[in-house]
Motif scaffolding. Sequence first.
Motif, PDB file in Angstrom:
ATOM      1  N   GLY A 155      64.063 -42.164 -15.411  1.00 24.47           N
ATOM      2  CA  GLY A 155      63.301 -41.984 -16.637  1.00 24.47           C
ATOM      3  C   GLY A 155      62.167 -40.992 -16.485  1.00 24.47           C
ATOM      4  O   GLY A 155      61.583 -40.565 -17.482  1.00 24.47           O
ATOM      5  N   GLY A 156      61.844 -40.613 -15.248  1.00 26.37           N
ATOM      6  CA  GLY A 156      60.794 -39.628 -15.016  1.00 26.37           C
ATOM      7  C   GLY A 156      59.419 -40.259 -14.911  1.00 26.37           C
ATOM      8  O   GLY A 156      59.136 -41.293 -15.514  1.00 26.37           O
ATOM      9  N   ALA A 157      58.553 -39.616 -14.121  1.00 27.14           N
ATOM     10  CA  ALA A 157      57.169 -40.061 -13.975  1.00 27.14           C
ATOM     11  C   ALA A 157      56.190 -39.003 -14.450  1.00 27.14           C
ATOM     12  O   ALA A 157      54.983 -39.210 -14.424  1.00 27.14           O
ATOM     13  CB  ALA A 157      56.894 -40.413 -12.512  1.00 27.14           C
ATOM     14  N   GLY A 158      56.709 -37.841 -14.873  1.00 26.49           N
ATOM     15  CA  GLY A 158      55.845 -36.777 -15.373  1.00 26.49           C
ATOM     16  C   GLY A 158      55.291 -35.869 -14.302  1.00 26.49           C
ATOM     17  O   GLY A 158      54.480 -34.983 -14.597  1.00 26.49           O
ATOM     18  N   TYR A 159      55.713 -36.050 -13.030  1.00 24.33           N
ATOM     19  CA  TYR A 159      55.164 -35.235 -11.950  1.00 24.33           C
ATOM     20  C   TYR A 159      55.597 -33.766 -12.072  1.00 24.33           C
ATOM     21  O   TYR A 159      54.768 -32.859 -12.124  1.00 24.33           O
ATOM     22  CB  TYR A 159      55.580 -35.792 -10.589  1.00 24.33           C
ATOM     23  N   VAL A 160      56.911 -33.531 -12.106  1.00 25.68           N
ATOM     24  CA  VAL A 160      57.378 -32.142 -12.057  1.00 25.68           C
ATOM     25  C   VAL A 160      57.181 -31.424 -13.392  1.00 25.68           C
ATOM     26  O   VAL A 160      57.356 -30.213 -13.465  1.00 25.68           O
ATOM     27  CB  VAL A 160      58.859 -32.066 -11.621  1.00 25.68           C
ATOM     28  N   SER A 161      56.805 -32.152 -14.441  1.00 25.19           N
ATOM     29  CA  SER A 161      56.576 -31.484 -15.724  1.00 25.19           C
ATOM     30  C   SER A 161      55.412 -30.506 -15.656  1.00 25.19           C
ATOM     31  O   SER A 161      55.299 -29.604 -16.489  1.00 25.19           O
ATOM     32  CB  SER A 161      56.302 -32.528 -16.814  1.00 25.19           C
ATOM     33  N   SER A 162      54.533 -30.671 -14.662  1.00 22.80           N
ATOM     34  CA  SER A 162      53.389 -29.769 -14.531  1.00 22.80           C
ATOM     35  C   SER A 162      53.717 -28.507 -13.742  1.00 22.80           C
ATOM     36  O   SER A 162      52.880 -27.612 -13.639  1.00 22.80           O
ATOM     37  CB  SER A 162      52.225 -30.497 -13.853  1.00 22.80           C
ATOM     38  N   VAL A 163      54.920 -28.421 -13.181  1.00 18.82           N
ATOM     39  CA  VAL A 163      55.268 -27.262 -12.356  1.00 18.82           C
ATOM     40  C   VAL A 163      55.292 -25.962 -13.154  1.00 18.82           C
ATOM     41  O   VAL A 163      54.689 -24.955 -12.730  1.00 18.82           O
ATOM     42  CB  VAL A 163      56.615 -27.482 -11.637  1.00 18.82           C
ATOM     43  N   PRO A 164      55.981 -25.884 -14.320  1.00 22.02           N
ATOM     44  CA  PRO A 164      56.048 -24.591 -15.012  1.00 22.02           C
ATOM     45  C   PRO A 164      54.679 -23.991 -15.327  1.00 22.02           C
ATOM     46  O   PRO A 164      54.464 -22.788 -15.129  1.00 22.02           O
ATOM     47  CB  PRO A 164      56.819 -24.927 -16.297  1.00 22.02           C
TER      48      PRO A 164
ATOM     49  N   LEU B 199      52.830 -29.635  -4.819  1.00 22.21           N
ATOM     50  CA  LEU B 199      52.725 -30.400  -6.062  1.00 22.21           C
ATOM     51  C   LEU B 199      52.189 -31.802  -5.789  1.00 22.21           C
ATOM     52  O   LEU B 199      51.324 -32.303  -6.529  1.00 22.21           O
ATOM     53  CB  LEU B 199      54.098 -30.476  -6.733  1.00 22.21           C
ATOM     54  N   ALA B 200      52.686 -32.447  -4.743  1.00 25.29           N
ATOM     55  CA  ALA B 200      52.225 -33.796  -4.417  1.00 25.29           C
ATOM     56  C   ALA B 200      50.728 -33.800  -4.105  1.00 25.29           C
ATOM     57  O   ALA B 200      49.994 -34.700  -4.533  1.00 25.29           O
ATOM     58  CB  ALA B 200      53.024 -34.353  -3.241  1.00 25.29           C
TER      59      ALA B 200
ATOM     60  N   GLN C 174      52.120 -11.782  -6.974  1.00 22.30           N
ATOM     61  CA  GLN C 174      51.428 -10.990  -7.994  1.00 22.30           C
ATOM     62  C   GLN C 174      52.250 -10.893  -9.268  1.00 22.30           C
ATOM     63  O   GLN C 174      51.700 -10.801 -10.373  1.00 22.30           O
ATOM     64  CB  GLN C 174      51.129  -9.592  -7.444  1.00 22.30           C
ATOM     65  N   ALA C 175      53.590 -10.926  -9.119  1.00 16.98           N
ATOM     66  CA  ALA C 175      54.456 -10.845 -10.300  1.00 16.98           C
ATOM     67  C   ALA C 175      54.409 -12.108 -11.144  1.00 16.98           C
ATOM     68  O   ALA C 175      54.931 -12.128 -12.260  1.00 16.98           O
ATOM     69  CB  ALA C 175      55.899 -10.564  -9.871  1.00 16.98           C
ATOM     70  N   LEU C 176      53.801 -13.175 -10.623  1.00 15.50           N
ATOM     71  CA  LEU C 176      53.654 -14.404 -11.398  1.00 15.50           C
ATOM     72  C   LEU C 176      52.442 -14.356 -12.324  1.00 15.50           C
ATOM     73  O   LEU C 176      52.288 -15.219 -13.189  1.00 15.50           O
ATOM     74  CB  LEU C 176      53.524 -15.603 -10.461  1.00 15.50           C
ATOM     75  N   ALA C 177      51.561 -13.346 -12.118  1.00 17.74           N
ATOM     76  CA  ALA C 177      50.373 -13.222 -12.963  1.00 17.74           C
ATOM     77  C   ALA C 177      50.751 -12.591 -14.299  1.00 17.74           C
ATOM     78  O   ALA C 177      51.621 -11.723 -14.385  1.00 17.74           O
ATOM     79  CB  ALA C 177      49.323 -12.378 -12.257  1.00 17.74           C
ATOM     80  N   LEU C 178      50.086 -13.009 -15.371  1.00 20.69           N
ATOM     81  CA  LEU C 178      50.375 -12.511 -16.714  1.00 20.69           C
ATOM     82  C   LEU C 178      49.964 -11.051 -16.829  1.00 20.69           C
ATOM     83  O   LEU C 178      48.827 -10.694 -16.484  1.00 20.69           O
ATOM     84  CB  LEU C 178      49.620 -13.343 -17.750  1.00 20.69           C
ATOM     85  N   PRO C 179      50.863 -10.162 -17.298  1.00 20.20           N
ATOM     86  CA  PRO C 179      50.487  -8.759 -17.491  1.00 20.20           C
ATOM     87  C   PRO C 179      49.319  -8.624 -18.481  1.00 20.20           C
ATOM     88  O   PRO C 179      49.204  -9.412 -19.429  1.00 20.20           O
ATOM     89  CB  PRO C 179      51.763  -8.115 -18.061  1.00 20.20           C
ATOM     90  N   ALA C 180      48.483  -7.633 -18.275  1.00 20.42           N
ATOM     91  CA  ALA C 180      47.293  -7.456 -19.121  1.00 20.42           C
ATOM     92  C   ALA C 180      47.661  -7.273 -20.581  1.00 20.42           C
ATOM     93  O   ALA C 180      46.956  -7.760 -21.474  1.00 20.42           O
ATOM     94  CB  ALA C 180      46.478  -6.266 -18.615  1.00 20.42           C
TER      95      ALA C 180
ATOM     96  N   GLU D 235      49.843 -21.065  -8.953  1.00 21.95           N
ATOM     97  CA  GLU D 235      48.981 -21.805  -8.029  1.00 21.95           C
ATOM     98  C   GLU D 235      49.811 -22.561  -6.998  1.00 21.95           C
ATOM     99  O   GLU D 235      49.487 -22.566  -5.794  1.00 21.95           O
ATOM    100  CB  GLU D 235      48.114 -22.776  -8.837  1.00 21.95           C
ATOM    101  N   LEU D 236      50.881 -23.206  -7.438  1.00 20.26           N
ATOM    102  CA  LEU D 236      51.696 -24.006  -6.522  1.00 20.26           C
ATOM    103  C   LEU D 236      52.410 -23.143  -5.496  1.00 20.26           C
ATOM    104  O   LEU D 236      52.522 -23.526  -4.322  1.00 20.26           O
ATOM    105  CB  LEU D 236      52.702 -24.832  -7.321  1.00 20.26           C
ATOM    106  N   LEU D 237      52.918 -21.988  -5.907  1.00 11.35           N
ATOM    107  CA  LEU D 237      53.612 -21.124  -4.944  1.00 11.35           C
ATOM    108  C   LEU D 237      52.632 -20.496  -3.953  1.00 11.35           C
ATOM    109  O   LEU D 237      52.988 -20.257  -2.791  1.00 11.35           O
ATOM    110  CB  LEU D 237      54.410 -20.044  -5.679  1.00 11.35           C
ATOM    111  N   ARG D 238      51.400 -20.233  -4.389  1.00 13.67           N
ATOM    112  CA  ARG D 238      50.407 -19.743  -3.422  1.00 13.67           C
ATOM    113  C   ARG D 238      50.112 -20.815  -2.380  1.00 13.67           C
ATOM    114  O   ARG D 238      50.008 -20.531  -1.179  1.00 13.67           O
ATOM    115  CB  ARG D 238      49.123 -19.331  -4.155  1.00 13.67           C
ATOM    116  N   ARG D 239      49.993 -22.057  -2.830  1.00 12.04           N
ATOM    117  CA  ARG D 239      49.755 -23.143  -1.882  1.00 12.04           C
ATOM    118  C   ARG D 239      50.986 -23.363  -1.004  1.00 12.04           C
ATOM    119  O   ARG D 239      50.855 -23.650   0.205  1.00 12.04           O
ATOM    120  CB  ARG D 239      49.427 -24.423  -2.659  1.00 12.04           C
ATOM    121  N   ALA D 240      52.185 -23.195  -1.571  1.00 13.91           N
ATOM    122  CA  ALA D 240      53.409 -23.333  -0.778  1.00 13.91           C
ATOM    123  C   ALA D 240      53.454 -22.286   0.329  1.00 13.91           C
ATOM    124  O   ALA D 240      53.893 -22.576   1.450  1.00 13.91           O
ATOM    125  CB  ALA D 240      54.634 -23.211  -1.686  1.00 13.91           C
TER     126      ALA D 240
END
Length: 660
Positions: A204-213, A167-168, A268-274, A218-223
Amino acid sequence: MKLLQPSGFAVDIFSKPHNDFSRQRFIPVQEPWISAGRASWQPLAHPEAGRIRYDPEGLILHWSAGLSGKGYAICLECGRAESEIVEEREGPPPTQLAGHTRLRGGRGHQECEGNSDSKLAIQRNICLGGALHTDVVELQLQEPTTSVPITSEVACSSIAVALRQALAAKLGVRPEEIGWGTVPARSEQDAARRSILLFDMADGGAGYVSSVPGSLPELLRRAREILECSKHCDQACHACLLAFDTQHMLDKLSWREGREVLTDALLQALALPAELAVFGPETQLEAVPLSTALISEMRHSEAQECRIHLGGAVADWEIGDWRLWPHLARWAAEGIRVSLLIPEDCAAQLTWDEGRALVSRAEGARISLLITPPGGASIAGTRLIAEVGGAQYARRWAVTSEQSLLPGPDWGALGATGRCVTAKNPLALTPPAARPPRPEELAKARPGEFRELSIQAQLNGPIETLGERFWRLLIGIVPELGERLQAGQPLAEVSYTDRYVRSPITARLLFEVLRGLQRYTGGLRPNSQVKVQVAEPEPSRNPRSFLNQDWDNRQAQQDVLRKLLGPLGATSVEVRDRRNVAHMRELRLSWPNDEYLVIRLDHGLGFFRMDRQLRHEFRNDAERQARAIQQATFRIENHALGVVPLYTTGVLQGRVPISV
């Protein structure tokens, strides 16, 4: 142990600095408590792979339990604190506090007043801590072929660190600006799980982790790439998982264990079903609660129109408790076209008072009501639930569960397996397949014996005199009620049905309304029957501390209501499952000579709010809770948008019907 948040720290004014490291003591660092508990869970694209939730107001609690993990002994007179060695019941406080001098102030080595046993100034086994509110994302992964939760602390910690790095890198910020953690958790069925948490370090948050969901695949593939250590170290190194803030956690990190969890099947289970790509190739899984996504879209876009599609079982509609309604009203007030689209078959099922209340609410908020064909708008097996559009763009959302369409506190909720998908395209919204309501299709004819009263600010004032104001207002439109209450036999029975008498504040409001009847000759007497039927509270793990929060179990709710309402007459309180309590909020008065009066309260008593927040001790027994509720002092005011309708009959003759 209790927790105290200090306002600051100080050392003994007579202490002297030194460089003797043998005298230095290091307090063990405790992992922070991290919570995203106020957000609802969203299933991943394939629910068997896990779930995620995002809370923009999550809680991070940093705390310390002293040298021995037993907390601190703290003198409340001067502020001096020493690490505890034993629990309070096992021994005396630390010897450093025996006959101690004041931490600051005073002349010379003046003994502190807190040494007196009679003052109980020294509090034992207290943790010190501080809280911050920030963006928090919580992820629970499962093995997708078996749906078995991933519970390994080492694997989850390794994934959390790698996910933070991914994410960083994506955002171009330093990893240290994003916190991480893992905590054991339980499912709703009490099965063991483990949560992976990321949070913004900034208060108060910086908005960084709001982009995770929205970027999780993509993030887990990079992880996983990060977890394939380029140095092929034994466990963790600076090429994979070690950093300044993880170097002391080597026992909880292993790139191999993390890599074993992030299998091809899981990614693969993170991909949207057709079958869920109902809007075409641009369709994406909506990974945050729909209300959050909708509010964010309206805040950050040039929206000119908002459409909300309703549906589901009309008996379960709870528009008075719909948390989205204030936002809809605000958008409409800002000039945005806001519409509620109601299927024709749902409109037909609305009772006259429900339909009129909906029309009244919509007119007051300048929200349009439209009728769609029976069944509502469907897209490839899903239900359209919301649409937002501007001059050159449109965003739409669809859900797999009919229950998600119910207007009420759970609008947009998906359950364990439901999913919500969304898409944005550069074309404006097309006109809906809908029409305006026909005359009396929603504003249905009201039975002739009912009279309508519009409540605005007439009942605002001290809680203690609510009953007096309530019955005086009602007598103003039903003069014969005043005559009946002023003379004749007292009431034989008073019954009240309301799903939402689930909190101390609504219990107090009901108590005051009923107590107001004791002022009249023809009102309540000790032998009058008082029957109350309410719904049990919704389950929640959030702590209860205030008067306007619900009880957490039906037994406590029932016991306190009985104690509170008992002095009003021969009282019976029945707590039922919500589906077994009538949707309408109804108060009935019955006299011995077969005279009766029926009052329908569109919002029940839930349209009042207190002028200040008051604490309530939910752990006390029923009698002490009832006494505290009755003795609380505050003012109330109508916080509903627009007017609140109330319908009442006159004083009628005959046996009270089951439903008027």
